[in-house]
Design a protein around this motif. Structure first.
Motif, mmCIF file in Angstrom:
data_model
loop_
_atom_site.group_PDB
_atom_site.id
_atom_site.type_symbol
_atom_site.label_atom_id
_atom_site.label_comp_id
_atom_site.label_asym_id
_atom_site.label_seq_id
_atom_site.Cartn_x
_atom_site.Cartn_y
_atom_site.Cartn_z
ATOM 1 N N ILE A 1 48.906 30.570 33.374
ATOM 2 C CA ILE A 1 48.608 31.580 34.397
ATOM 3 C C ILE A 1 47.262 32.261 34.157
ATOM 4 N N GLU B 1 44.762 31.690 42.584
ATOM 5 C CA GLU B 1 46.109 32.064 43.003
ATOM 6 C C GLU B 1 46.427 31.545 44.409
ATOM 7 N N GLU C 1 47.026 27.770 44.367
ATOM 8 C CA GLU C 1 48.322 27.414 43.783
ATOM 9 C C GLU C 1 49.464 27.761 44.731
ATOM 10 N N GLU C 2 49.327 28.871 45.449
ATOM 11 C CA GLU C 2 50.340 29.237 46.437
ATOM 12 C C GLU C 2 50.450 28.174 47.529
ATOM 13 N N VAL D 1 44.638 30.151 35.745
ATOM 14 C CA VAL D 1 44.716 30.289 37.203
ATOM 15 C C VAL D 1 44.006 31.563 37.653
ATOM 16 N N LYS D 2 44.293 32.659 36.969
ATOM 17 C CA LYS D 2 43.693 33.933 37.349
ATOM 18 C C LYS D 2 42.206 33.967 37.027
#
Length: 590
Positions: A205, A214, A217-218, A208-209
């Protein structure tokens, strides 16, 4: 079906409970027969004859039979649940034990989430099928056999009408089964992929950040879930078509039976009570038949899950003990790589003709660019993989002819990626030697310069790491790994880039703990920072899976080659070095 047979093998140790369950199933089935007969007696005898005594007998008979059926059903369901839980316990334990024994090559090509899906989700599906599906399936099959015979005993003409519809059930089942099974398998695979993706992305994570991904990935998750939703709805539609068509067949049979039975009553060939009883028995015919058909849903899920679980259990470890494997109680630490070659894919070797010897207690440093094969070389020593060609000897023993457990007990590993578990600090330090005393744990912590820090924590050595505990810095994690290795007291030590992720100040403190750890052992040190290997007895220079040069730091830095290039690149300005590094460098080159 073969996998189902293998699953049933897990019930063999519990034959007594299985036998009792079968007996209770027949009791439950037989207890259903008197109920419609009570209805017949009330309608044909008690009411016309105003027989209140018979009504009371029927009253107590219904209560008594219901109580018996309730007790037996409770006992039966408890036994079946116990058997299901026990089989799943055995299956999950054997799966986990087998995963522990599989070679690293098995894990190289698989996401952890997919492995977890088989150990958790798939076995949960099997448990549900055993505890909720098979109990009804076996009971319903027994009910069908008994009730069909009883229906023919009551009125064979109506029984024939009732049974005419059963072949339609089979045809209906066969037509839709071929479409439902592949959809169930695909849906299960999508579920596994989702779990694997979640495990991977949640574990990363921070990455990702850091890259503000984000939203991406969503959208990827929604896309995958949409595919799973479409497949899930396809499965639901097929299952509902199967259920609805089964219900339609039932209604057709029921309507035909009432029409023909009503005619028989009108012609005085049977009583209204017998027709009512026969109609009541239809529930014991059609309801089990519908449930047997509906069991297909669970069967397809369970079949796919069982296939995948046994696929894991059938995977053989690549690294196993030879039949005559020797036991090594002690090791001095003499190592010989005898013309070793290796490739993760045999067609593409990554190590070529590696040949060198190490004396007990020597410090061997291994340097080279990324991808040169440094970590692969030490992984072969720990026998995480087997060599493709050549041999590796430890104290004159071919590692392939030594028991894995005894070999690895003499090897300690401290890597850049320090893995700690969500247990107490004490349990993490003691992980490599479970029988260590408290004094041994404290001594290891002191040697790794951790003792004072641990005592400063509210719970001391009982402080937990992880979700409900403290979060350690990179240097503290490395000290924990060093303390763990010290307590295990290995004769051969592998330091795989153990300080590359640390800043220079932290590294200088870790080096003191590493120096304590390396005393009296045979050491392999992989490093990108040359400052950490200046005092090595010998340095192996690797490139493209080959040892292209070797010698001391003084020898290698003095002659043109890859090592000299690395040395000049890292130490072209003295200002880049810490005071400790300067001192070590001056000492090594003087």
């Amino acid at each position: 079906m073969e996998n189902f047979k293998r699953l049933i093998q897990y019930l063999r140790p519990y034959r007594v409970r299985v036998g009792l369950s079968v007996l209770l199933m027949f009791v439950v089935t037989l207890s259903a027969i008197p109920m419609p007969l009570f209805q017949k007696q009330v309608l044909d005898v008690a009411i016309p004859n105003r027989d209140s005594a018979l009504l009371w007998r029927i009253f107590f008979g219904v209560i008594g039979l219901s109580a018996l059926r309730g007790v037996v059903s409770f006992t039966l369901n408890y036994l079946i649940s116990w058997l299901g839980q026990r089989v799943v316990f055995d299956l999950r334990f054997q799966s986990y034990r087998h995963l522990q024994r599989l070679s690293l090559a098995y894990y190289d090509g698989r996401q952890p989430g997919k492995i977890m899906a088989r150990l958790t989700g798939d076995i949960d599906v099997i448990q549900y099928a055993l505890t909720q599906g098979f109990v009804y399936l076996i009971t319903d099959l027994a009910t069908l056999v008994i009730i069909i015979g009883w229906l023919f005993y009551i009125e064979w003409r109506l029984a024939v009408i009732a049974l005419i519809t059963l072949p339609l059930y089979v045809v209906n089942y066969k037509l839709l089964l071929g479409r439902i099974r592949p959809v169930s398998v695909e849906l299960r695979e999508k579920w596994e992929q989702m779990l694997a993706g979640l495990t991977e992305k949640i574990g990363a994570i921070a990455v990702v950040k850091a890259f503000a991904r984000e939203g991406f990935e969503e959208s990827e998750f929604i896309k995958a879930e949409r595919e799973r939703f479409v497949i899930g709805m396809t499965q639901t539609r097929l299952n509902r078509i199967l259920g609805a068509s089964s219900q339609l067949i039932r209604m057709l049979g029921t309507a035909t039976l009432l029409w023909y039975g009503g005619g028989l009553v009108g012609m005085k060939e049977m009583t209204a009570g017998k027709l009512l009883a026969f109609y009541s028995y239809l529930a014991y015919l059609y309801d089990p038949a519908v449930r047997v058909v509906d069991f297909n849903v669970q069967l397809q899920w369970a079949s796919a899950a069982i296939e995948r679980v046994f696929e894991t259990l059938d995977t053989r470890p690549e690294i196993i003990d030879a039949p005559d494997a020797a036991y090594l109680p002690t090791v001095k630490g003499a190592i010989h790589f005898d013309h070793v070659s290796f490739g993760y894919d045999p067609a593409n070797p990554v190590l070529h003709d590696i040949d060198f010897k190490v004396n007990p207690g020597e410090i061997i440093a291994i340097v080279g660019p990324s991808g040169a094969g440094k970590s692969t070389l030490v992984n072969l020593l720990a026998r995480f993989y087997d060599v493709s060609k050549g041999r590796i000897f430890v104290d004159g023993h071919d590692v392939r002819k030594v028991r894995l457990e005894t070999m690895r007990r003499h090897i300690g590993l401290v890597s850049q990626e320090t893995i700690l578990f969500s247990v107490s600090l004490r349990e993490n330090i003691r992980y490599g030697r479970k029988d260590a005393s408290e004094a041994d744990v404290v001594a290891a912590a002191k040697a790794a310069d951790l003792h004072e820090f641990i005592l400063s924590l509210p719970d001391g050595y009982d402080t937990k790491i992880g979700e409900d505990g403290i979060k350690l810095s990179g240097g503290q994690k490395q000290r924990m790994a060093i303390a763990r290795a010290l307590l295990a007291n290995p004769r051969i030590l592998i330091l795989d880039d153990a300080t590359s992720a640390l800043d220079s100040h932290t590294e200088s403190h870790i080096q003191a703990a590493l120096a304590e750890l390396m005393k009296g052992r045979t050491n392999f040190v992989i490093a990108h920072r040359l400052s950490t290997i200046l005092n090595a007895d010998r340095i192996l220079v690797m490139q493209d899976g080959r040892i292209i040069d070797q010698g001391t730091h003084t020898e290698l830095s003095a002659r043109p080659g890859l090592y000299q290039d690395l040395y000049n690149e890292q130490f072209k300005t003295v200002q880049d070095l810490t005071d400790e590094e300067k001192a070590r460098l001056l000492e090594a080159v003087s």
